[in-house]
Design a protein around this motif. Structure first.
Motif, PDB file in Angstrom:
ATOM      1  N   TYR A  70       8.928   2.347  13.346  1.00  0.00           N
ATOM      2  CA  TYR A  70       9.430   2.381  11.970  1.00  0.00           C
ATOM      3  C   TYR A  70      10.403   3.558  11.783  1.00  0.00           C
ATOM      4  CZ  TYR A  70       6.224  -1.476  11.095  1.00  0.00           C
ATOM      5  OH  TYR A  70       5.590  -2.693  11.140  1.00  0.00           O
TER       6      TYR A  70
ATOM      7  N   HIS B 184       4.302  -4.316   1.739  1.00  0.00           N
ATOM      8  CA  HIS B 184       3.331  -3.319   1.249  1.00  0.00           C
ATOM      9  C   HIS B 184       3.253  -3.435  -0.268  1.00  0.00           C
ATOM     10  CE1 HIS B 184       5.000  -1.479   5.048  1.00  0.00           C
ATOM     11  NE2 HIS B 184       3.724  -1.506   5.302  1.00  0.00           N
TER      12      HIS B 184
ATOM     13  N   MET C 245      -4.018  -2.834  10.118  1.00  0.00           N
ATOM     14  CA  MET C 245      -2.571  -2.595  10.170  1.00  0.00           C
ATOM     15  C   MET C 245      -1.799  -3.685   9.430  1.00  0.00           C
ATOM     16  SD  MET C 245      -2.223  -1.356  14.136  1.00  0.00           S
ATOM     17  CE  MET C 245      -0.548  -0.716  14.158  1.00  0.00           C
TER      18      MET C 245
ATOM     19  N   LEU D 107      -2.377   3.208   4.261  1.00  0.00           N
ATOM     20  CA  LEU D 107      -1.830   4.143   3.292  1.00  0.00           C
ATOM     21  C   LEU D 107      -2.849   5.252   3.030  1.00  0.00           C
ATOM     22  CD1 LEU D 107       0.936   3.630   1.946  1.00  0.00           C
ATOM     23  CD2 LEU D 107      -0.282   2.821  -0.064  1.00  0.00           C
TER      24      LEU D 107
ATOM     25  N   GLY E  52      -1.522  -1.553   4.948  1.00  0.00           N
ATOM     26  CA  GLY E  52      -1.480  -1.164   6.360  1.00  0.00           C
ATOM     27  C   GLY E  52      -0.031  -0.994   6.820  1.00  0.00           C
ATOM     28  N   ILE E  53       0.137  -0.323   7.921  1.00  0.00           N
ATOM     29  CA  ILE E  53       1.479   0.059   8.373  1.00  0.00           C
ATOM     30  C   ILE E  53       2.419  -1.144   8.546  1.00  0.00           C
ATOM     31  CG2 ILE E  53       0.701   0.148  10.808  1.00  0.00           C
ATOM     32  CD1 ILE E  53       3.328   2.507   9.293  1.00  0.00           C
ATOM     33  N   ASN E  54       1.876  -2.298   8.965  1.00  0.00           N
ATOM     34  CA  ASN E  54       2.721  -3.485   9.174  1.00  0.00           C
ATOM     35  C   ASN E  54       2.908  -4.352   7.934  1.00  0.00           C
ATOM     36  OD1 ASN E  54       3.064  -2.823  11.863  1.00  0.00           O
ATOM     37  ND2 ASN E  54       1.418  -4.161  12.590  1.00  0.00           N
TER      38      ASN E  54
ATOM     39  N   PHE F  93       1.288   6.903   5.616  1.00  0.00           N
ATOM     40  CA  PHE F  93       0.115   6.274   6.223  1.00  0.00           C
ATOM     41  C   PHE F  93      -0.690   7.262   7.067  1.00  0.00           C
ATOM     42  CE2 PHE F  93       3.269   3.115   5.328  1.00  0.00           C
ATOM     43  CZ  PHE F  93       2.556   2.021   4.877  1.00  0.00           C
TER      44      PHE F  93
ATOM     45  N   PHE G 148      -4.566   3.030  10.209  1.00  0.00           N
ATOM     46  CA  PHE G 148      -3.123   2.866  10.023  1.00  0.00           C
ATOM     47  C   PHE G 148      -2.810   2.382   8.606  1.00  0.00           C
ATOM     48  CE2 PHE G 148      -3.962   2.832  14.481  1.00  0.00           C
ATOM     49  CZ  PHE G 148      -2.882   3.449  15.078  1.00  0.00           C
TER      50      PHE G 148
ATOM     51  N   LEU H 195      -1.859   7.383  10.340  1.00  0.00           N
ATOM     52  CA  LEU H 195      -1.618   6.642  11.583  1.00  0.00           C
ATOM     53  C   LEU H 195      -2.607   7.036  12.677  1.00  0.00           C
ATOM     54  CD1 LEU H 195       2.281   6.474  11.719  1.00  0.00           C
ATOM     55  CD2 LEU H 195       0.644   4.878  10.705  1.00  0.00           C
TER      56      LEU H 195
ATOM     57  N   CYS I 272       6.474   6.065   7.630  1.00  0.00           N
ATOM     58  CA  CYS I 272       5.201   6.304   8.326  1.00  0.00           C
ATOM     59  C   CYS I 272       4.387   7.423   7.687  1.00  0.00           C
ATOM     60  CB  CYS I 272       5.463   6.676   9.783  1.00  0.00           C
ATOM     61  SG  CYS I 272       5.962   5.291  10.788  1.00  0.00           S
TER      62      CYS I 272
END
Lengths: 279, 279
Positions: free
Chosen positions: A133, A258, B155, A239, B160-162, A229, A237, A231, A226
């Protein structure tokens, strides 16, 4: 300073097509601006689309169970990827901007272009579990989709028969291009040129030519960075709690994907000026 | 009565892979139920992914400008599609259910499977401008995605990140499968099996086996029926004013893509029990 380079990954079968005209406009306009423009004409190259063992030269690390992602990552590290992949990766490395020019097939890119993505964007070369990302490997590069549709624009509205084009573009723009770090310019969408009279088609190309004049200075689309989040595998992973709390008072989700159970930020995937998370 | 048939379109390169195991479970369980199961093993077949002139036998209608969609539609009408396409179309005709078994590549199907969709789902055979979505040609058939991910489930949450997996699945499930009329069963998602210990992988396959026992009786996912739209060029193929008015008081949009500027109906693309438009 080396001449700046643009790569156009182009997927149409036919000389004389609208896609070819759109590609030509980009080549001519960008060359006029002093760019070196490379075109990967996938059909003309007879580009291999399928991800197979042939993409790796030499012995497999784990011949008893071939895993494409793992094996190509090792092959990239050891410079054992097949020649056609290496050539495309070199073009990507040299390019400041990549334009994908194609007709929309089944709400996505044609298979030959999906094959380019599957085969050229190798783990290690294009992404890693640490670099994705906005921290992605290509974060200093730009990419964009430029495509024709069969459908009209209203068919791809949130209240149109095909549903919101922003939703349709998410896997390509977030899941592929931005995943590798690319800053993604708003897509250039040519709505149903096959159903338009010649004057309208010409006007579409004129609009593209005009846009290209300022393209490299455009603001990219908004994605969720990123840093919002946690991670880690423990954090899922997801928020961070702090960001989530802060977003509660916002009228819209962060991005198309999102959405956080709220209305989608309008046109998040087709307009850089659209609302969304502030970086 | 002829034996009922299931087609599995399968895209993994390797004997011994989790995808192969998932495919095997489906074959065995469905055969046990009395189904005839056909597997199109795309890599083993070396299935051609790219949409080229070779897909048409004989002369083109418009050799001066090759248009794949138009030419293949004519070729289908005149039984001049290439043999490998004809064989797959025959399998589709015979199948009551099609299962697509694959690893998720770049938020979508691998290129070889995209090629199957691009080449086999020919206009005329799989859709027409009059026959689409719930009025589509395959409206009496079922289809579903069954896939493995590299990412974990969290995710692919809206936070989630994705981003939301429902958004990612829309182009495949609405734009491809349901577009052709298929009733779409909830996807079977195997989250990150490569990162799971053997016992978890076994449990995943056991879950799939158990689901298969009642699969054909499942309720399909909810999409927006054509009847809600004004399907004319004057009407822009948009939601009719009456339906739009009626939807105003609803807390959620109709579907993931038809969100109408409201929160997405939760899990519209992964659960048949999720909220959404009532048919």
């Amino acid at each position: 300073m080396a001449q700046k380079t643009v790569l156009i990954v182009y997927a149409h079968q036919s000389v004389g097509s609208f896609n070819e005209a759109a590609c030509d406009v980009a080549v001519k306009e960008l060359e006029k601006q002093g760019y070196r423009v490379i075109v990967s004409d996938l059909y003309a190259m007879n580009f291999k689309a399928s991800t197979t063992q042939d993409d790796i030269i030499g012995d497999l690390k784990k011949p008893e169970l071939f895993q494409y992602g793992e094996e190509t990552m090792h092959a990239w590290q050891e410079e054992r990827l097949s020649g056609d992949i290496v050539i495309e990766q070199q073009k990507v490395k040299e390019a400041e901007l990549i334009i994908f020019q194609f007709p929309l097939y089944w709400f996505s890119v044609p298979a030959i272009m999906k094959g380019w993505m599957d085969r050229v964007l190798t783990q290690g070369f294009a992404f890693s579990l640490k670099k994705m990302y906005n921290n992605g490997i290509f974060k200093d590069k730009k990419a964009m989709l430029s495509f024709t549709t069969g459908a009209t624009q209203t068919m791809f509205r949130p209240d149109g028969i095909n549903g919101d084009i922003n939703v349709t573009l998410w896997p390509l723009q977030n899941g592929t291009l931005h995943f590798c770090g690319f800053q993604v310019f708003a897509p250039q969408i040519f709505w149903a040129p096959a159903h338009c009279p010649p004057a309208v088609r010409t006007a579409m190309l004129d609009g593209w030519r005009a846009r290209l004049q300022g393209l490299l200075e455009e603001k990219p689309l908004t994605f969720a960075p990123c840093e919002l989040f946690d991670l880690s595998f423990e954090g899922g992973f997801m928020l961070s709690a702090k960001v989530k709390k802060k977003q509660e008072s916002q009228p819209y989700g962060l991005t198309t994907g999102h959405h956080l159970g709220k209305p989608l930020p309008p046109d998040n995937q087709i307009s850089a000026e659209a609302s969304g998370v502030k970086n």
